[in-house]
Design a protein around this motif. Structure first.
Motif, PDB file in Angstrom:
ATOM      1  N   MET A 258       0.853  -1.176   0.000  1.00 46.61           N
ATOM      2  CA  MET A 258       0.000   0.000   0.000  1.00 46.61           C
ATOM      3  C   MET A 258       0.903   1.245   0.000  1.00 46.61           C
ATOM      4  O   MET A 258       1.797   1.350   0.827  1.00 46.61           O
ATOM      5  N   THR A 259       0.626   2.181  -0.888  1.00 47.58           N
ATOM      6  CA  THR A 259       1.444   3.394  -0.985  1.00 47.58           C
ATOM      7  C   THR A 259       1.051   4.399   0.096  1.00 47.58           C
ATOM      8  O   THR A 259       0.001   4.256   0.739  1.00 47.58           O
ATOM      9  N   GLN A 260       1.876   5.419   0.268  1.00 50.36           N
ATOM     10  CA  GLN A 260       1.546   6.482   1.221  1.00 50.36           C
ATOM     11  C   GLN A 260       0.250   7.173   0.815  1.00 50.36           C
ATOM     12  O   GLN A 260      -0.579   7.488   1.675  1.00 50.36           O
ATOM     13  N   GLN A 261       0.056   7.379  -0.470  1.00 47.66           N
ATOM     14  CA  GLN A 261      -1.188   7.994  -0.946  1.00 47.66           C
ATOM     15  C   GLN A 261      -2.390   7.142  -0.563  1.00 47.66           C
ATOM     16  O   GLN A 261      -3.409   7.671  -0.101  1.00 47.66           O
ATOM     17  N   ASP A 262      -2.275   5.833  -0.738  1.00 47.84           N
ATOM     18  CA  ASP A 262      -3.370   4.926  -0.397  1.00 47.84           C
ATOM     19  C   ASP A 262      -3.685   4.992   1.094  1.00 47.84           C
ATOM     20  O   ASP A 262      -4.848   5.009   1.487  1.00 47.84           O
ATOM     21  N   ARG A 263      -2.640   5.018   1.917  1.00 49.69           N
ATOM     22  CA  ARG A 263      -2.837   5.066   3.369  1.00 49.69           C
ATOM     23  C   ARG A 263      -3.531   6.362   3.789  1.00 49.69           C
ATOM     24  O   ARG A 263      -4.445   6.348   4.615  1.00 49.69           O
ATOM     25  N   VAL A 264      -3.076   7.476   3.225  1.00 51.30           N
ATOM     26  CA  VAL A 264      -3.668   8.778   3.573  1.00 51.30           C
ATOM     27  C   VAL A 264      -5.113   8.835   3.092  1.00 51.30           C
ATOM     28  O   VAL A 264      -6.005   9.268   3.832  1.00 51.30           O
ATOM     29  N   LEU A 265      -5.378   8.392   1.879  1.00 55.65           N
ATOM     30  CA  LEU A 265      -6.743   8.398   1.352  1.00 55.65           C
ATOM     31  C   LEU A 265      -7.663   7.529   2.203  1.00 55.65           C
ATOM     32  O   LEU A 265      -8.767   7.948   2.567  1.00 55.65           O
TER      33      LEU A 265
ATOM     34  N   VAL B  92       7.044  13.054   5.868  1.00 57.67           N
ATOM     35  CA  VAL B  92       7.668  14.329   6.239  1.00 57.67           C
ATOM     36  C   VAL B  92       7.373  15.432   5.221  1.00 57.67           C
ATOM     37  O   VAL B  92       7.661  16.596   5.487  1.00 57.67           O
ATOM     38  N   ALA B  93       6.830  15.076   4.075  1.00 61.60           N
ATOM     39  CA  ALA B  93       6.469  16.068   3.061  1.00 61.60           C
ATOM     40  C   ALA B  93       5.010  15.850   2.649  1.00 61.60           C
ATOM     41  O   ALA B  93       4.723  15.355   1.556  1.00 61.60           O
ATOM     42  N   PRO B  94       4.066  16.216   3.526  1.00 65.77           N
ATOM     43  CA  PRO B  94       2.655  15.935   3.245  1.00 65.77           C
ATOM     44  C   PRO B  94       2.123  16.671   2.024  1.00 65.77           C
ATOM     45  O   PRO B  94       1.200  16.193   1.370  1.00 65.77           O
TER      46      PRO B  94
ATOM     47  N   LEU C  31       0.348  16.968  10.804  1.00 62.31           N
ATOM     48  CA  LEU C  31       0.959  16.328  11.981  1.00 62.31           C
ATOM     49  C   LEU C  31       0.571  14.857  12.082  1.00 62.31           C
ATOM     50  O   LEU C  31       1.404  14.008  12.406  1.00 62.31           O
ATOM     51  N   GLU C  32      -0.679  14.539  11.780  1.00 62.10           N
ATOM     52  CA  GLU C  32      -1.118  13.139  11.801  1.00 62.10           C
ATOM     53  C   GLU C  32      -0.407  12.328  10.730  1.00 62.10           C
ATOM     54  O   GLU C  32      -0.073  11.158  10.953  1.00 62.10           O
ATOM     55  N   MET C  33      -0.172  12.937   9.568  1.00 60.42           N
ATOM     56  CA  MET C  33       0.537  12.215   8.506  1.00 60.42           C
ATOM     57  C   MET C  33       1.936  11.816   8.967  1.00 60.42           C
ATOM     58  O   MET C  33       2.399  10.728   8.651  1.00 60.42           O
ATOM     59  N   PHE C  34       2.580  12.690   9.711  1.00 66.70           N
ATOM     60  CA  PHE C  34       3.909  12.354  10.221  1.00 66.70           C
ATOM     61  C   PHE C  34       3.806  11.299  11.325  1.00 66.70           C
ATOM     62  O   PHE C  34       4.517  10.299  11.311  1.00 66.70           O
TER      63      PHE C  34
END
Length: 79
Positions: free
Chosen positions: A1-8, A29-31, A20-23
């Motif tokens: 799963m990519t970072q984009q997938d996790r955030v979505l 570190v670069a939202p 802050l939650e993304m970190f």
């Protein structure tokens, strides 16, 4: 799963995510890059969040510090 997938997935489940939650949750570190890429496929809204908190200097003196960060929302109408 990519970072984009996790955030979505997180935004779909919780309604929003902050930089802050993304970190904290995904070590991103670069939202802005993740959000930029998600905006190519989805409508992502954002707002600045401002909070004031107490910090102490080297001498133990209390001071108030204002911090700002972004909260990102997935536009429910565009999904």
């Amino acid at each position: 799963m990519t970072q984009q997938d996790r955030v979505l997935k997180y935004m779909q489940k919780n309604g929003s995510i902050t930089s802050l939650e993304m970190f904290d949750k995904f070590y991103i570190v670069a939202p802005h890059g993740i959000i930029r890429d998600l905006r190519k496929k989805y409508t992502i809204l954002d707002e600045w969040v401002t909070k004031t908190r107490k910090e102490y200097d080297g001498e133990g003196k209390e001071k108030k510090v204002t911090i700002k960060y972004k909260r990102y929302f997935l536009d429910k109408l565009a999904v």
